[in-house]
Design a protein around this motif. Structure first.
Motif, short mmCIF file in Angstrom:
data_model
loop_
_atom_site.label_atom_id
_atom_site.label_comp_id
_atom_site.label_asym_id
_atom_site.label_seq_id
_atom_site.Cartn_x
_atom_site.Cartn_y
_atom_site.Cartn_z
N GLY A 31 12.86 37.84 72.85
CA GLY A 31 13.24 38.42 74.14
C GLY A 31 13.57 39.89 74.04
N GLN A 32 14.14 40.30 72.89
CA GLN A 32 14.48 41.71 72.71
C GLN A 32 13.25 42.62 72.72
N THR A 33 12.10 42.09 72.27
CA THR A 33 10.89 42.92 72.26
C THR A 33 10.39 43.19 73.66
N LEU A 34 10.86 42.43 74.64
CA LEU A 34 10.45 42.66 76.03
C LEU A 34 11.16 43.86 76.65
N LEU A 35 12.16 44.39 75.96
CA LEU A 35 12.87 45.56 76.48
C LEU A 35 11.95 46.76 76.61
N MET A 36 10.93 46.84 75.76
CA MET A 36 10.01 47.96 75.81
C MET A 36 8.94 47.79 76.88
N TYR A 117 19.79 52.05 71.32
CA TYR A 117 20.14 50.68 70.91
C TYR A 117 19.08 49.68 71.37
N ASP A 118 18.43 49.96 72.49
CA ASP A 118 17.32 49.10 72.91
C ASP A 118 16.17 49.16 71.90
N VAL A 119 15.92 50.34 71.35
CA VAL A 119 14.89 50.49 70.31
C VAL A 119 15.30 49.70 69.06
N PHE A 120 16.59 49.77 68.71
CA PHE A 120 17.08 48.99 67.57
C PHE A 120 16.85 47.50 67.79
N LEU A 121 17.11 47.02 69.00
CA LEU A 121 16.91 45.60 69.30
C LEU A 121 15.44 45.23 69.21
N PHE A 122 14.58 46.14 69.66
CA PHE A 122 13.14 45.89 69.54
C PHE A 122 12.72 45.81 68.07
N ILE A 123 13.26 46.70 67.24
CA ILE A 123 12.93 46.68 65.81
C ILE A 123 13.37 45.36 65.19
N ASN A 124 14.57 44.90 65.54
CA ASN A 124 15.03 43.61 65.04
C ASN A 124 14.12 42.48 65.49
N GLY A 125 13.69 42.53 66.75
CA GLY A 125 12.83 41.47 67.27
C GLY A 125 11.49 41.42 66.57
N LEU A 126 10.91 42.58 66.33
CA LEU A 126 9.60 42.64 65.67
C LEU A 126 9.71 42.40 64.16
N ARG A 189 8.49 35.60 70.96
CA ARG A 189 8.32 36.39 72.19
C ARG A 189 8.04 35.45 73.37
N THR A 190 7.24 34.41 73.14
CA THR A 190 6.97 33.44 74.20
C THR A 190 8.23 32.68 74.57
N LEU A 191 8.96 32.21 73.56
CA LEU A 191 10.21 31.49 73.82
C LEU A 191 11.23 32.40 74.50
N GLY A 192 11.24 33.69 74.11
CA GLY A 192 12.15 34.63 74.75
C GLY A 192 11.86 34.77 76.24
N ALA A 193 10.58 34.89 76.59
CA ALA A 193 10.21 34.99 78.00
C ALA A 193 10.56 33.70 78.74
N LEU A 194 10.34 32.55 78.11
CA LEU A 194 10.69 31.27 78.73
C LEU A 194 12.19 31.15 78.94
N TYR A 195 12.95 31.60 77.94
CA TYR A 195 14.42 31.55 78.08
C TYR A 195 14.89 32.45 79.21
N LEU A 196 14.33 33.65 79.30
CA LEU A 196 14.74 34.57 80.36
C LEU A 196 14.36 34.03 81.73
N LEU A 197 13.21 33.37 81.83
CA LEU A 197 12.86 32.72 83.10
C LEU A 197 13.91 31.70 83.50
N ASN A 198 14.49 31.05 82.50
CA ASN A 198 15.50 30.04 82.76
C ASN A 198 16.87 30.64 83.04
N SER A 199 17.05 31.94 82.69
CA SER A 199 18.39 32.51 82.71
C SER A 199 18.60 33.64 83.69
N VAL A 200 17.53 34.20 84.27
CA VAL A 200 17.70 35.31 85.20
C VAL A 200 17.27 34.88 86.61
#
Length: 375
Positions: A31-36, A117-126, A189-200
């Motif tokens: 999900g963090q990679t979706l920040l970009m 910090y958003d870039v840092f989160l993306f780096i962690n995600g990737l 990344r797929t699970l992150g998008a599915l989780y966000l669909l469930n949470s936002v």
């Protein structure tokens, strides 16, 4: 089967469960990679705050996974963590970036700004997802290490395991390892998008997330099928009756055949993942259940991968330098006394899982553009 063998099988089962849960919880990294993928500051804050309620679960599971491996199979821990330290240090560095980002992203007066910090989160995600996939791939495709237990008697250099001079960097550039690494990233990344669909709760963001599920889910299927083709046609190492380790063609395919229940779990898991992705893509009203179908399927599939890696007399950490140095759950475990004591402690695991479920449910209020943002 002796008591020691039963304990070894039991602890490999616990390792498999922790590993499967960790892969599922990587939806935070995905999900963090979706920040970009969005320019809206509000949408970025919604993503970070929806994921921020869960990030500690994945971090804690990773630490628990490493601790359980250290206690139950210490030879693996000393061989992999002590030998391939560049690989593991990069993984650790990426998770440190995650912890720092969630702590300081929204702190008043931070010098770096939220965008950094958003870039840092993306780096962690990737980086975190790909490199963890590479580390797991070595369970099947091997690593360049050697083990010499006699070195324990050498007071000048009591080092059991030796590694290739690149100390884990060579594993990152192995195409078979990278195949699983990319598959893990796309799954997260797929699970992150599915989780966000469930949470936002935001119509514009829901439409974007559904597109991410479509693209990332399709790419994941391609890389996962490629990895399974490589796995099922790969040679593996098996322990013979006299204790020697020998190469066996199509070893992991034979493991799925011999352990038919494992193949059934794999099929059920794949169907669940495809159902969660497919229905989310095709049914516009289906936004809440995709993460649970795909998440449950992920856990089942990863469990089977750990089972075929360690059970059925399989070397779960093959040595590419000396097959006889390959690690199995028989030759790399702790003593019977240690495993017995730890097994008594393991009875608290259901209570820990119950607490996690309680915390998850308590922090499940949908995130909207008007929510109070804490991260």
């Amino acid at each position: 089967m002796t008591t020691l063998e039963c304990l070894q099988n039991y602890w490999w089962l616990l390792i498999a469960v922790l590993g499967a849960l960790l892969v599922f919880l990587l939806f935070v990294q995905g999900g963090q990679t979706l920040l970009m993928c969005t320019r809206s500051e509000v949408h970025r804050s919604m993503i970070v705050n929806a994921l921020g309620r869960r990030w500690e679960l994945g971090f804690t599971t990773l630490v628990t996974f490493g601790g359980a491996f250290f206690a139950s199979f210490p030879l693996f821990y000393s061989t992999s963590f002590g030998g391939a330290y560049w690989l593991w240090m990069l993984i650790l560095f990426s998770f440190i970036l995650q912890a720092v980002s969630y702590e300081y992203r929204s702190k008043p007066g931070n010098l770096l700004g939220t965008r950094t910090y958003d870039v840092f989160l993306f780096i962690n995600g990737l980086m975190g997802c790909v490199l963890l996939g590479v580390a797991v791939a070595m369970f099947f495709f091997g690593a360049e290490f050697d083990v010499n237990r006699a070195n324990l008697l050498d007071a000048a250099a009591p080092v059991i395991s030796t590694w290739a001079p690149t100390h884990g960097l060579e594993a990152i550039f192995n195409l078979r390892n990278l195949c699983l690494g990319v598959a893990v990233f796309l799954l997260a990344r797929t699970l992150g998008a599915l989780y966000l669909l469930n949470s936002v709760d935001d119509a514009e963001m829901t439409a974007k997330l559904r597109r991410h599920v479509t693209v990332s889910g399709a790419l994941f299927v391609v890389f996962f099928l490629a990895f399974m083709a490589l796995l099922l046609t790969a040679d593996g190492y098996e322990t013979a009756g006299d204790g020697t380790v020998k190469a066996v063609a199509f070893k992991y395919f034979h493991n799925y055949v011999d352990m038919w229940w494992c193949a059934a779990m794999l099929l059920a898991g794949v169907v669940a993942v495809l159902y969660g992705i497919g229905r989310t893509v095709l049914d516009r009203k289906f936004t809440k259940g995709g993460i649970w179908w795909a998440g449950a399927g992920t856990v089942l599939v990863v469990l089977t991968l750990f089972f075929v890696a360690g059970y059925n007399n399989t070397a779960y950490y093959p040595s590419l330098l000396d097959p006889q140095a390959s690690l199995t759950i028989r030759n790399s475990s702790s003593s019977q006394f240690t495993l017995t004591v730890m097994s008594c402690v393991s009875v608290i695991i259901p209570f820990v899982l119950a607490y996690i479920v309680y915390c998850w449910r308590a922090l499940s209020k949908p995130v909207t553009p008007k929510s109070d943002f804490h991260y």
